[in-house]
Write an enzyme that holds these catalytic residues in place. Structure first.
Site, PDB file in Angstrom:
ATOM      1  N   ARG A  20      18.009   4.185   7.190  1.00 17.21           N
ATOM      2  CA  ARG A  20      17.529   2.854   6.805  1.00 17.21           C
ATOM      3  C   ARG A  20      18.687   1.903   6.481  1.00 17.21           C
ATOM      4  O   ARG A  20      18.622   0.717   6.810  1.00 17.21           O
ATOM      5  CB  ARG A  20      16.538   2.975   5.653  1.00 17.21           C
ATOM      6  CG  ARG A  20      15.163   3.443   6.155  1.00 17.21           C
ATOM      7  CD  ARG A  20      14.267   3.881   5.043  1.00 17.21           C
ATOM      8  NE  ARG A  20      12.873   4.029   5.453  1.00 17.21           N
ATOM      9  CZ  ARG A  20      11.953   4.596   4.705  1.00 17.21           C
ATOM     10  NH1 ARG A  20      12.251   5.077   3.510  1.00 17.21           N
ATOM     11  NH2 ARG A  20      10.707   4.706   5.142  1.00 17.21           N
ATOM     12  N   ASN A  66      11.305  -0.745   8.418  1.00 19.88           N
ATOM     13  CA  ASN A  66      12.384   0.103   7.900  1.00 19.88           C
ATOM     14  C   ASN A  66      12.617   1.358   8.748  1.00 19.88           C
ATOM     15  O   ASN A  66      13.015   2.400   8.232  1.00 19.88           O
ATOM     16  CB  ASN A  66      12.149   0.427   6.423  1.00 19.88           C
ATOM     17  CG  ASN A  66      10.842   1.142   6.178  1.00 19.88           C
ATOM     18  OD1 ASN A  66      10.108   1.432   7.120  1.00 19.88           O
ATOM     19  ND2 ASN A  66      10.558   1.441   4.928  1.00 19.88           N
ATOM     20  N   LYS A  83       9.528   4.052  13.800  1.00 26.80           N
ATOM     21  CA  LYS A  83       8.598   2.923  13.711  1.00 26.80           C
ATOM     22  C   LYS A  83       8.872   1.873  14.810  1.00 26.80           C
ATOM     23  O   LYS A  83       9.921   1.905  15.462  1.00 26.80           O
ATOM     24  CB  LYS A  83       8.702   2.309  12.314  1.00 26.80           C
ATOM     25  CG  LYS A  83       8.169   3.236  11.206  1.00 26.80           C
ATOM     26  CD  LYS A  83       8.273   2.557   9.843  1.00 26.80           C
ATOM     27  CE  LYS A  83       7.626   3.394   8.750  1.00 26.80           C
ATOM     28  NZ  LYS A  83       7.724   2.708   7.431  1.00 26.80           N
ATOM     29  N   PHE A 137       0.727  -5.333   0.534  1.00 25.53           N
ATOM     30  CA  PHE A 137       1.356  -5.364   1.852  1.00 25.53           C
ATOM     31  C   PHE A 137       0.575  -4.576   2.908  1.00 25.53           C
ATOM     32  O   PHE A 137       1.023  -4.469   4.055  1.00 25.53           O
ATOM     33  CB  PHE A 137       2.799  -4.847   1.772  1.00 25.53           C
ATOM     34  CG  PHE A 137       2.946  -3.455   1.182  1.00 25.53           C
ATOM     35  CD1 PHE A 137       2.721  -2.322   1.952  1.00 25.53           C
ATOM     36  CD2 PHE A 137       3.329  -3.281  -0.137  1.00 25.53           C
ATOM     37  CE1 PHE A 137       2.849  -1.045   1.433  1.00 25.53           C
ATOM     38  CE2 PHE A 137       3.472  -1.998  -0.672  1.00 25.53           C
ATOM     39  CZ  PHE A 137       3.226  -0.881   0.112  1.00 25.53           C
ATOM     40  N   HIS A 151       9.425   6.644   9.149  1.00 24.31           N
ATOM     41  CA  HIS A 151       8.530   7.188   8.115  1.00 24.31           C
ATOM     42  C   HIS A 151       8.831   8.665   7.965  1.00 24.31           C
ATOM     43  O   HIS A 151       9.169   9.329   8.949  1.00 24.31           O
ATOM     44  CB  HIS A 151       7.059   7.034   8.533  1.00 24.31           C
ATOM     45  CG  HIS A 151       6.140   7.918   7.737  1.00 24.31           C
ATOM     46  ND1 HIS A 151       5.674   7.561   6.500  1.00 24.31           N
ATOM     47  CD2 HIS A 151       5.668   9.170   7.973  1.00 24.31           C
ATOM     48  CE1 HIS A 151       4.931   8.563   6.020  1.00 24.31           C
ATOM     49  NE2 HIS A 151       4.913   9.546   6.902  1.00 24.31           N
ATOM     50  N   GLU A 176      -0.383  14.895   7.465  1.00 26.55           N
ATOM     51  CA  GLU A 176       0.167  13.944   8.437  1.00 26.55           C
ATOM     52  C   GLU A 176       0.504  14.637   9.768  1.00 26.55           C
ATOM     53  O   GLU A 176       0.339  14.043  10.836  1.00 26.55           O
ATOM     54  CB  GLU A 176       1.398  13.256   7.858  1.00 26.55           C
ATOM     55  CG  GLU A 176       1.041  12.273   6.744  1.00 26.55           C
ATOM     56  CD  GLU A 176       2.240  11.601   6.104  1.00 26.55           C
ATOM     57  OE1 GLU A 176       2.015  10.772   5.205  1.00 26.55           O
ATOM     58  OE2 GLU A 176       3.389  11.892   6.486  1.00 26.55           O
ATOM     59  N   TYR A 217      -2.300   4.982   6.700  1.00 26.48           N
ATOM     60  CA  TYR A 217      -1.788   4.363   5.466  1.00 26.48           C
ATOM     61  C   TYR A 217      -2.898   4.086   4.453  1.00 26.48           C
ATOM     62  O   TYR A 217      -2.747   3.227   3.587  1.00 26.48           O
ATOM     63  CB  TYR A 217      -1.002   3.097   5.801  1.00 26.48           C
ATOM     64  CG  TYR A 217       0.415   3.378   6.271  1.00 26.48           C
ATOM     65  CD1 TYR A 217       1.343   3.984   5.426  1.00 26.48           C
ATOM     66  CD2 TYR A 217       0.829   3.036   7.547  1.00 26.48           C
ATOM     67  CE1 TYR A 217       2.644   4.245   5.838  1.00 26.48           C
ATOM     68  CE2 TYR A 217       2.135   3.288   7.972  1.00 26.48           C
ATOM     69  CZ  TYR A 217       3.038   3.895   7.102  1.00 26.48           C
ATOM     70  OH  TYR A 217       4.325   4.147   7.514  1.00 26.48           O
TER      71      TYR A 217
HETATM   72  P1  ATP Z   1       7.077   5.810   4.503  1.00 24.44           P
HETATM   73  O1  ATP Z   1       5.788   6.193   3.832  1.00 24.44           O
HETATM   74  O2  ATP Z   1       6.883   4.856   5.669  1.00 24.44           O
HETATM   75  O3  ATP Z   1       7.919   6.987   4.836  1.00 24.44           O
HETATM   76  P2  ATP Z   1       8.183   5.250   1.955  1.00 24.44           P
HETATM   77  O4  ATP Z   1       7.508   6.498   1.512  1.00 24.44           O
HETATM   78  O5  ATP Z   1       9.651   5.106   1.712  1.00 24.44           O
HETATM   79  O6  ATP Z   1       7.965   4.987   3.486  1.00 24.44           O
HETATM   80  P3  ATP Z   1       5.928   3.808   0.843  1.00 24.44           P
HETATM   81  O7  ATP Z   1       5.970   3.333  -0.566  1.00 24.44           O
HETATM   82  O8  ATP Z   1       5.132   5.016   1.175  1.00 24.44           O
HETATM   83  O9  ATP Z   1       7.454   3.994   1.330  1.00 24.44           O
HETATM   84  O10 ATP Z   1       5.466   2.586   1.745  1.00 24.44           O
HETATM   85  C1  ATP Z   1       5.000   2.821   3.052  1.00 24.44           C
HETATM   86  C2  ATP Z   1       5.555   1.749   3.949  1.00 24.44           C
HETATM   87  O11 ATP Z   1       4.988   0.489   3.591  1.00 24.44           O
HETATM   88  C3  ATP Z   1       7.070   1.519   3.848  1.00 24.44           C
HETATM   89  O12 ATP Z   1       7.845   2.407   4.595  1.00 24.44           O
HETATM   90  C4  ATP Z   1       7.193   0.109   4.376  1.00 24.44           C
HETATM   91  O13 ATP Z   1       7.108   0.077   5.813  1.00 24.44           O
HETATM   92  C5  ATP Z   1       5.938  -0.541   3.791  1.00 24.44           C
HETATM   93  N1  ATP Z   1       6.226  -1.159   2.488  1.00 24.44           N
HETATM   94  C6  ATP Z   1       6.460  -0.534   1.311  1.00 24.44           C
HETATM   95  N2  ATP Z   1       6.688  -1.396   0.309  1.00 24.44           N
HETATM   96  C7  ATP Z   1       6.598  -2.630   0.872  1.00 24.44           C
HETATM   97  C8  ATP Z   1       6.736  -3.973   0.383  1.00 24.44           C
HETATM   98  N3  ATP Z   1       7.000  -4.199  -0.896  1.00 24.44           N
HETATM   99  N4  ATP Z   1       6.584  -4.986   1.254  1.00 24.44           N
HETATM  100  C9  ATP Z   1       6.294  -4.757   2.566  1.00 24.44           C
HETATM  101  N5  ATP Z   1       6.153  -3.526   3.097  1.00 24.44           N
HETATM  102  C10 ATP Z   1       6.301  -2.477   2.275  1.00 24.44           C
HETATM  103 MG    MG Z   2       5.471   6.925   1.918  1.00 16.57          MG
END
Ligand code: ATP
Ligand code: MG
Length: 141
Positions: free
Chosen positions: A104, A114, A11, A59, A117, A128, A51
């Protein structure tokens, strides 16, 4: 054990910190193989589409802003149980909850910024990968 492919993104926060190589090392250290990769600057439309599943989350707007704030590196990782192996090496979404030694825990700035992805299941992995790569972009190794 099954040979799988998963979609990974380094990212914008991690690209800006110049730690692409350190993150690739984590993948390779657990036996994941990079079979396609590309640096790209996501457009707003691309980030919104990628997304889409989070559109109703509070968010979402900030997430799209962040994902378009600088270039990302997208890669297809291949290996045994690649989807879960990658999720394990990434660590929890919130770096404060991520296991020590995960990407992370070591490199993420916040729950939003973070570092990486990773696809969360076989269906999302397929869609994806198709989002970023044509079949011919993925190499045999
Ligand atoms: P990713 O999909 O990026 O691999 P993930 O599966 O661990 O991460 P998701 O729940 O799919 O997490 O959320 C997608 C992304 O949205 C997160 O990686 C983060 O960048 C952002 N995100 C998730 N939760 C929050 C939050 N509470 N506040 C801000 N950003 C968030
Ligand atoms: Mg995810």
């Amino acid at each position: 054990m099954t040979l799988e492919r998963t979609l990974s993104i380094v990212k914008p926060d991690a690209v800006a910190k110049n730690i692409i190589g350190k993150i690739y090392d984590r993948f390779e250290s657990v036996g994941l193989t990079i079979v396609a990769c590309r640096m790209t600057q996501l457009s707003r439309e691309q980030a919104e589409a990628f997304y889409e599943v989070h559109r109703q989350r509070p968010f979402y707007g900030e997430l799209v802003e962040y994902m378009t704030s600088g270039p990302v590196v997208v890669q297809v990782l291949e290996g045994e149980d690649a989807i879960q192996t990658n999720r394990r090496v990434m660590g929890a979404t919130n770096p404060e909850e991520a296991e020590p030694g995960t990407i992370r825990a070591d490199f993420a700035e916040s729950v939003q910024a973070n570092a990486v992805h990773g696809s969360d299941g076989p269906e999302t992995a397929r869609s994806e990968i198709d989002f970023f790569f044509d079949e011919g972009d993925v190499c045999q190794r």
